[in-house]
Design a protein around this motif. Structure first.
Motif, PDB file in Angstrom:
ATOM      1  N   VAL A 167      14.191 -16.595 -13.689  1.00 37.25           N
ATOM      2  CA  VAL A 167      15.577 -17.071 -13.547  1.00 37.25           C
ATOM      3  C   VAL A 167      16.257 -16.481 -12.308  1.00 37.25           C
ATOM      4  O   VAL A 167      17.230 -17.041 -11.807  1.00 37.25           O
ATOM      5  N   LEU A 168      15.674 -15.391 -11.790  1.00 34.81           N
ATOM      6  CA  LEU A 168      16.176 -14.821 -10.530  1.00 34.81           C
ATOM      7  C   LEU A 168      16.118 -15.859  -9.411  1.00 34.81           C
ATOM      8  O   LEU A 168      17.011 -15.913  -8.555  1.00 34.81           O
ATOM      9  N   LEU A 169      15.080 -16.677  -9.427  1.00 32.79           N
ATOM     10  CA  LEU A 169      14.968 -17.760  -8.436  1.00 32.79           C
ATOM     11  C   LEU A 169      16.202 -18.652  -8.471  1.00 32.79           C
ATOM     12  O   LEU A 169      16.760 -19.015  -7.428  1.00 32.79           O
ATOM     13  N   GLN A 203      21.571 -20.283  -6.359  1.00 30.88           N
ATOM     14  CA  GLN A 203      23.009 -20.488  -6.543  1.00 30.88           C
ATOM     15  C   GLN A 203      23.808 -19.618  -5.571  1.00 30.88           C
ATOM     16  O   GLN A 203      24.750 -20.075  -4.923  1.00 30.88           O
ATOM     17  N   SER A 204      23.415 -18.363  -5.484  1.00 31.24           N
ATOM     18  CA  SER A 204      24.118 -17.427  -4.610  1.00 31.24           C
ATOM     19  C   SER A 204      24.084 -17.907  -3.154  1.00 31.24           C
ATOM     20  O   SER A 204      25.107 -17.918  -2.459  1.00 31.24           O
ATOM     21  N   ALA A 205      22.900 -18.318  -2.701  1.00 31.13           N
ATOM     22  CA  ALA A 205      22.749 -18.791  -1.324  1.00 31.13           C
ATOM     23  C   ALA A 205      23.552 -20.069  -1.090  1.00 31.13           C
ATOM     24  O   ALA A 205      24.156 -20.255  -0.017  1.00 31.13           O
ATOM     25  N   PHE A 206      23.593 -20.914  -2.108  1.00 28.98           N
ATOM     26  CA  PHE A 206      24.327 -22.181  -1.993  1.00 28.98           C
ATOM     27  C   PHE A 206      25.823 -21.940  -1.774  1.00 28.98           C
ATOM     28  O   PHE A 206      26.438 -22.521  -0.875  1.00 28.98           O
ATOM     29  N   TYR A 207      26.419 -21.060  -2.571  1.00 31.54           N
ATOM     30  CA  TYR A 207      27.860 -20.806  -2.422  1.00 31.54           C
ATOM     31  C   TYR A 207      28.167 -20.072  -1.120  1.00 31.54           C
ATOM     32  O   TYR A 207      29.187 -20.337  -0.485  1.00 31.54           O
ATOM     33  N   GLY A 223      20.387 -24.111 -13.565  1.00 30.75           N
ATOM     34  CA  GLY A 223      20.384 -22.697 -13.949  1.00 30.75           C
ATOM     35  C   GLY A 223      20.580 -22.530 -15.447  1.00 30.75           C
ATOM     36  O   GLY A 223      19.847 -21.783 -16.106  1.00 30.75           O
ATOM     37  N   LEU A 224      21.535 -23.257 -15.987  1.00 30.75           N
ATOM     38  CA  LEU A 224      21.810 -23.161 -17.425  1.00 30.75           C
ATOM     39  C   LEU A 224      20.610 -23.631 -18.244  1.00 30.75           C
ATOM     40  O   LEU A 224      20.215 -22.987 -19.228  1.00 30.75           O
ATOM     41  N   ASP A 225      20.018 -24.743 -17.819  1.00 37.33           N
ATOM     42  CA  ASP A 225      18.846 -25.273 -18.522  1.00 37.33           C
ATOM     43  C   ASP A 225      17.699 -24.265 -18.513  1.00 37.33           C
ATOM     44  O   ASP A 225      16.969 -24.126 -19.509  1.00 37.33           O
ATOM     45  N   ALA A 226      17.514 -23.596 -17.386  1.00 37.74           N
ATOM     46  CA  ALA A 226      16.433 -22.607 -17.270  1.00 37.74           C
ATOM     47  C   ALA A 226      16.669 -21.447 -18.235  1.00 37.74           C
ATOM     48  O   ALA A 226      15.767 -21.030 -18.962  1.00 37.74           O
ATOM     49  N   ARG A 277      24.997 -12.680 -22.158  1.00 35.04           N
ATOM     50  CA  ARG A 277      26.317 -12.515 -21.528  1.00 35.04           C
ATOM     51  C   ARG A 277      26.385 -13.260 -20.205  1.00 35.04           C
ATOM     52  O   ARG A 277      27.474 -13.546 -19.703  1.00 35.04           O
ATOM     53  N   ILE A 278      25.213 -13.551 -19.615  1.00 32.26           N
ATOM     54  CA  ILE A 278      25.160 -14.347 -18.382  1.00 32.26           C
ATOM     55  C   ILE A 278      25.128 -15.830 -18.730  1.00 32.26           C
ATOM     56  O   ILE A 278      25.790 -16.646 -18.087  1.00 32.26           O
ATOM     57  N   ILE A 279      24.357 -16.179 -19.757  1.00 31.29           N
ATOM     58  CA  ILE A 279      24.168 -17.598 -20.098  1.00 31.29           C
ATOM     59  C   ILE A 279      25.507 -18.280 -20.390  1.00 31.29           C
ATOM     60  O   ILE A 279      25.762 -19.396 -19.921  1.00 31.29           O
TER      61      ILE A 279
END
Lengths: 209, 229
Positions: free
Chosen positions: A64-66, A71-75, A143-146, A164-166
């Protein structure tokens, strides 16, 4: 075969009330009969079916780090372009910072020696405001699906952290969909996706360089 | 980014609407609902640190599902009453309709899993909070954030895979609901990088303080019959 609990159906799966480890032992036996297929892993470990364990937790977190890196790179890319305004800008700033916090948490769980260097590329999705929104919805849902696909495979301790992340990822999805004018919560239950399904989608999107 | 955990009560009831609602009610006896779930969850807490027998694990799972059911009963009744009252318009009315249907589906799913072991639906009295868009919105934000916190706390203790798959799917949708109503309320849909779990004691204490759960629906001060679940 990858770990693929996609039965997000509210009635649960047909395994009834058997324990999690029993289910996984049975799934592993069945798994041998399934073709592995070509799977691009993008440096993520291939998840195999086994009972919840700390080492499997680390493998799931590495997978899930992928998605969190993506996401981080996208924003970061979208914000650097300077074309976002109003609530879209607030969304990108808020969510981007939260993805960075998730990233830090997951990297710590995975361990520095296991981290991979990945590069991302984003096309028109980060250049126009409308492109940004639809790409954001797609990336957040992926991300949520993963996470939802892997949550039942985590140990109790692993799920205590990931849970807590999900729910925050689910909030991101709802916010992005809402900005797009779509229903924030279209169904009563969220179904997860298997690693194979998620990686196929990542490949299709073409964001990983 | 996580920051210090905010006082849950402040985050779920920033304007004091729940406290206000509870202060308007008169004496009531706590319902069967909360007593049953608290008693069951003591078993759940005990199995956290030791190797539990299959029977203990099963009892613990059932207690967690009944606890979830108690929260879903509450939410379902709240939205159903709001929809019937007809005080909501536009985006709020859409939210109440869609989310209400989801909460009723969660109740049905949990009932199906629990069978004869399910706790009974109590009666509810929302003390008029469903009668104005403002009090509806504030209460909905509080209930949705609270359910996210409750699921985050209990889901990791579930041992049955079938139950866990069902709960994970519901938990994710509760978080979407929370973000949805927060945005309609003008609040940041996702205020923190990590959602804070809340213990059953904390959750049931807060629900208890609202006096929404009653032995028997009382006659409304507004003259209209109250929704009984």
């Amino acid at each position: 075969m990858d770990v693929g609990p996609t039965q997000g159906d509210l009635r649960g799966d047909e395994e009834g009330r058997i324990g999690r480890s029993t289910f996984l032992r049975r799934a592993m036996m069945l798994g041998g009969a399934l073709a592995a297929g070509e799977l691009v892993l993008y440096g993520a470990p291939r998840l195999t079916v086994s009972a919840p364990s700390p080492s499997q937790d680390r493998a799931i977190f590495a997978f899930v780090l992928l998605l969190e890196e993506l996401q981080s790179a996208f924003y970061a890319k979208a914000l650097s372009g300077g074309m976002l305004k109003g609530e879209q800008l607030q969304f990108a700033q808020t969510v981007g910072a939260q993805e960075n916090a998730h990233l830090a948490y997951l990297r710590k769980q995975v361990g520095a020696s296991k981290l991979k260097t990945r590069r991302f590329q984003f096309g028109a999705s980060t250049i126009t405001a409308s492109g940004f929104l639809s790409a954001a919805v797609g990336i957040e849902e992926l991300g949520l699906d993963a996470y939802n696909g892997q949550a039942p495979n985590l140990t109790s301790a692993g799920l205590r952290g990931a849970g807590r992340i999900i729910s925050v990822e689910a909030r991101h999805v709802a916010w992005a969909r809402s900005l797009q004018g779509a229903l924030p919560a279209p169904t009563a239950s969220d179904k997860g996706r298997s690693q194979g399904e998620v990686l196929s989608r990542v490949k299709q999107l073409g964001y990983v360089a | 980014m996580a920051g210090p955990p905010a006082l849950l009560h402040d985050s779920i009831d920033p304007s004091g609407s729940i406290e206000e609602a509870s202060s308007t009610s008169f004496a009531f006896t706590r319902g069967e609902l909360l007593r049953t779930t608290i008693a069951g969850l003591v078993i759940a807490a005990g199995s956290e640190t030791s190797v539990a027998s299959a029977a203990e694990q099963r009892n613990s799972d059932i207690a967690i599902l009944n606890y979830a059911l108690s929260l879903e009963y509450l939410q379902a009744a709240f939205y159903t009453e709001a929809e019937r009252r007809g005080a909501l318009t536009g985006g709020l009315a859409d939210q109440a309709k869609v989310v209400g249907a989801h909460e009723r589906a969660h109740v049905a799913a949990l009932l199906e899993h629990l069978g004869t072991e399910a706790i009974k639906r109590p009666s509810f009295d929302f003390h008029g909070v469903t009668e104005s868009p403002k009090s509806f919105t504030e209460t909905a934000v509080a209930l949705e954030d609270l359910s996210v916190a409750a699921y985050a706390d209990r889901a990791p203790l579930i041992t049955s895979r079938a139950y866990l798959v069902a709960i994970v799917g519901i938990q994710s949708v509760e978080a979407r609901h929370a973000a949805w109503i927060r945005r309609l309320a003008g609040a940041v849909p996702s205020a923190h990088a990590f959602d804070e779990p809340a213990s059953p004691t904390r959750v049931t204490g807060l629900v208890d303080s609202t006096h929404f759960v009653v032995e028997r629906a009382r006659t409304s001060a507004h003259g209209a019959p109250h929704f009984t679940g």
